[in-house]
Write a protein that holds these residues in place. Structure first.
Motif, mmCIF file in Angstrom:
data_model
loop_
_atom_site.group_PDB
_atom_site.id
_atom_site.type_symbol
_atom_site.label_atom_id
_atom_site.label_comp_id
_atom_site.label_asym_id
_atom_site.label_seq_id
_atom_site.Cartn_x
_atom_site.Cartn_y
_atom_site.Cartn_z
ATOM 1 N N SER A 1 -7.324 -13.869 8.928
ATOM 2 C CA SER A 1 -7.930 -14.556 10.069
ATOM 3 C C SER A 1 -9.303 -13.970 10.371
ATOM 4 O O SER A 1 -10.068 -14.543 11.133
ATOM 5 C CB SER A 1 -7.031 -14.448 11.305
ATOM 6 O OG SER A 1 -6.891 -13.100 11.688
ATOM 7 N N GLY A 2 -9.615 -12.824 9.769
ATOM 8 C CA GLY A 2 -10.926 -12.185 9.923
ATOM 9 C C GLY A 2 -11.666 -12.208 8.605
ATOM 10 O O GLY A 2 -11.804 -13.246 7.966
ATOM 11 N N SER A 3 -12.103 -11.033 8.184
ATOM 12 C CA SER A 3 -12.815 -10.918 6.916
ATOM 13 C C SER A 3 -12.138 -9.877 6.044
ATOM 14 O O SER A 3 -11.261 -9.140 6.496
ATOM 15 C CB SER A 3 -14.270 -10.514 7.166
ATOM 16 O OG SER A 3 -14.324 -9.159 7.584
ATOM 17 N N SER A 4 -12.583 -9.806 4.797
ATOM 18 C CA SER A 4 -12.002 -8.821 3.888
ATOM 19 C C SER A 4 -12.333 -7.394 4.307
ATOM 20 O O SER A 4 -11.639 -6.463 3.918
ATOM 21 C CB SER A 4 -12.475 -9.084 2.456
ATOM 22 O OG SER A 4 -13.874 -9.070 2.391
ATOM 23 N N ALA A 5 -13.337 -7.219 5.113
ATOM 24 C CA ALA A 5 -13.684 -5.876 5.593
ATOM 25 C C ALA A 5 -12.693 -5.364 6.631
ATOM 26 O O ALA A 5 -12.485 -4.159 6.753
ATOM 27 C CB ALA A 5 -15.098 -5.875 6.171
ATOM 28 N N ASP A 6 -12.068 -6.270 7.369
ATOM 29 C CA ASP A 6 -11.198 -5.812 8.462
ATOM 30 C C ASP A 6 -9.745 -6.260 8.357
ATOM 31 O O ASP A 6 -8.965 -6.095 9.284
ATOM 32 C CB ASP A 6 -11.778 -6.217 9.818
ATOM 33 C CG ASP A 6 -12.023 -7.709 9.954
ATOM 34 O OD1 ASP A 6 -11.495 -8.480 9.132
ATOM 35 O OD2 ASP A 6 -12.734 -8.099 10.883
ATOM 36 N N THR A 7 -9.359 -6.798 7.202
ATOM 37 C CA THR A 7 -7.950 -7.127 6.951
ATOM 38 C C THR A 7 -7.570 -6.447 5.643
ATOM 39 O O THR A 7 -7.913 -6.910 4.568
ATOM 40 C CB THR A 7 -7.729 -8.642 6.876
ATOM 41 O OG1 THR A 7 -8.305 -9.257 8.037
ATOM 42 C CG2 THR A 7 -6.251 -8.974 6.837
ATOM 43 N N ILE A 8 -6.862 -5.338 5.760
ATOM 44 C CA ILE A 8 -6.660 -4.426 4.644
ATOM 45 C C ILE A 8 -5.173 -4.373 4.266
ATOM 46 O O ILE A 8 -4.317 -4.220 5.132
ATOM 47 C CB ILE A 8 -7.158 -3.017 5.019
ATOM 48 C CG1 ILE A 8 -8.631 -3.091 5.458
ATOM 49 C CG2 ILE A 8 -6.974 -2.034 3.866
ATOM 50 C CD1 ILE A 8 -9.101 -1.889 6.229
ATOM 51 N N ILE A 9 -4.919 -4.482 2.982
ATOM 52 C CA ILE A 9 -3.561 -4.300 2.463
ATOM 53 C C ILE A 9 -3.593 -3.052 1.584
ATOM 54 O O ILE A 9 -4.266 -3.024 0.547
ATOM 55 C CB ILE A 9 -3.075 -5.517 1.666
ATOM 56 C CG1 ILE A 9 -3.096 -6.773 2.540
ATOM 57 C CG2 ILE A 9 -1.662 -5.262 1.131
ATOM 58 C CD1 ILE A 9 -2.779 -8.061 1.791
ATOM 59 N N VAL A 10 -2.874 -2.018 2.009
ATOM 60 C CA VAL A 10 -2.803 -0.742 1.294
ATOM 61 C C VAL A 10 -1.428 -0.641 0.649
ATOM 62 O O VAL A 10 -0.411 -0.900 1.304
ATOM 63 C CB VAL A 10 -3.003 0.442 2.272
ATOM 64 C CG1 VAL A 10 -2.915 1.771 1.536
ATOM 65 C CG2 VAL A 10 -4.321 0.316 3.013
ATOM 66 N N ALA A 11 -1.398 -0.243 -0.612
ATOM 67 C CA ALA A 11 -0.113 -0.116 -1.309
ATOM 68 C C ALA A 11 0.787 0.889 -0.612
ATOM 69 O O ALA A 11 0.387 2.006 -0.326
ATOM 70 C CB ALA A 11 -0.346 0.321 -2.746
ATOM 71 N N ASN A 12 1.994 0.479 -0.312
ATOM 72 C CA ASN A 12 3.018 1.386 0.191
ATOM 73 C C ASN A 12 3.557 2.229 -0.964
ATOM 74 O O ASN A 12 3.852 3.401 -0.798
ATOM 75 C CB ASN A 12 4.150 0.589 0.842
ATOM 76 C CG ASN A 12 5.193 1.480 1.472
ATOM 77 O OD1 ASN A 12 4.865 2.416 2.180
ATOM 78 N ND2 ASN A 12 6.446 1.196 1.193
ATOM 79 N N ASN A 13 3.651 1.608 -2.133
ATOM 80 C CA ASN A 13 4.121 2.270 -3.348
ATOM 81 C C ASN A 13 2.993 2.217 -4.368
ATOM 82 O O ASN A 13 2.651 1.137 -4.851
ATOM 83 C CB ASN A 13 5.369 1.561 -3.881
ATOM 84 C CG ASN A 13 5.882 2.147 -5.173
ATOM 85 O OD1 ASN A 13 5.337 3.110 -5.711
ATOM 86 N ND2 ASN A 13 6.946 1.557 -5.690
ATOM 87 N N THR A 14 2.409 3.357 -4.711
ATOM 88 C CA THR A 14 1.301 3.381 -5.665
ATOM 89 C C THR A 14 1.769 3.198 -7.105
ATOM 90 O O THR A 14 0.951 3.050 -8.000
ATOM 91 C CB THR A 14 0.501 4.691 -5.551
ATOM 92 O OG1 THR A 14 1.376 5.790 -5.808
ATOM 93 C CG2 THR A 14 -0.130 4.824 -4.179
ATOM 94 N N ASN A 15 3.064 3.169 -7.327
ATOM 95 C CA ASN A 15 3.614 2.917 -8.657
ATOM 96 C C ASN A 15 4.038 1.462 -8.799
ATOM 97 O O ASN A 15 5.038 1.157 -9.459
ATOM 98 C CB ASN A 15 4.792 3.854 -8.934
ATOM 99 C CG ASN A 15 4.330 5.286 -9.074
ATOM 100 O OD1 ASN A 15 3.321 5.555 -9.728
ATOM 101 N ND2 ASN A 15 5.033 6.195 -8.450
ATOM 102 N N ALA A 16 3.293 0.578 -8.174
ATOM 103 C CA ALA A 16 3.544 -0.865 -8.246
ATOM 104 C C ALA A 16 2.229 -1.587 -7.952
ATOM 105 O O ALA A 16 1.293 -1.003 -7.412
ATOM 106 C CB ALA A 16 4.610 -1.278 -7.232
ATOM 107 N N HIS A 17 2.170 -2.853 -8.316
ATOM 108 C CA HIS A 17 1.017 -3.680 -7.967
ATOM 109 C C HIS A 17 1.004 -3.860 -6.454
ATOM 110 O O HIS A 17 2.063 -3.938 -5.826
ATOM 111 C CB HIS A 17 1.104 -5.045 -8.650
ATOM 112 C CG HIS A 17 1.292 -4.958 -10.131
ATOM 113 N ND1 HIS A 17 0.318 -4.486 -10.977
ATOM 114 C CD2 HIS A 17 2.357 -5.257 -10.913
ATOM 115 C CE1 HIS A 17 0.766 -4.513 -12.215
ATOM 116 N NE2 HIS A 17 2.012 -4.980 -12.207
ATOM 117 N N VAL A 18 -0.179 -3.938 -5.854
ATOM 118 C CA VAL A 18 -0.245 -4.153 -4.414
ATOM 119 C C VAL A 18 0.280 -5.556 -4.102
ATOM 120 O O VAL A 18 1.110 -5.729 -3.218
ATOM 121 C CB VAL A 18 -1.678 -3.972 -3.862
ATOM 122 C CG1 VAL A 18 -1.698 -4.172 -2.355
ATOM 123 C CG2 VAL A 18 -2.231 -2.594 -4.221
#
Length: 156
Positions: A28-45
């Protein structure tokens, strides 16, 4: 996720998403302020698998480990990946056995590879248009086995 459209509010989401239906997922905003961080770094985000017509638009996608990607598209045609920031992932976007996909206006930075397409059986074009590519270990890291790939990039 339910329904055809999924709008995400601005903020930081710590998760790995598995898209299991055709959706348009957008910030609903922009890519700068809507962030998806991997919970598991041993998987694709984000994994889009066995789906038709999925759109991912307007996110900052980060944190996939060395052997994983920000967005992994498997056996999924007609997808659109646009206006995203792919940052600090092993691989920005990985398309496998997926055709008629468009990747445009994304920014890739600090990934080991920008993107890859791997499948010698695809017969349709894939369009890759990156807005900005910075600090890649392999700037020209695309491994194209597909005969008809169009791409353009601006390297800073």
């Amino acid at each position: 996720m339910s329904g055809r459209y999924n709008n995400r509010r601005t903020g930081t989401y710590t998760e790995n998403l598995n898209i299991n239906k055709s959706l348009i997922i957008r910030s609903s905003g922009s890519s700068a302020d809507t962030i998806i961080v991997a919970n598991n770094t041993n998987a694709h985000v984000i994994t889009i698998q066995d789906q038709n017509s999925v759109t991912m638009k307007g996110f900052n996608i980060t944190g996939a480990g060395t052997n994983y990607s920000g967005i992994y598209v498997l056996r999924s045609p007609n997808c659109v990946i646009e206006d995203n920031i792919l940052h600090n992932d092993g691989l920005g976007v990985y398309l496998k056995t997926s055709n008629n996909n468009i990747i445009r206006n994304n920014t890739a930075s600090k990934n080991l590879l920008i993107g890859t397409v791997q499948d010698s059986t695809l017969n349709s074009p894939i369009t890759l248009l990156f807005r900005t590519i910075r600090f890649q270990t392999m700037v020209m890291g695309f491994m194209f086995v597909v005969p008809r790939v169009k791409y353009s990039q601006e390297i800073l």
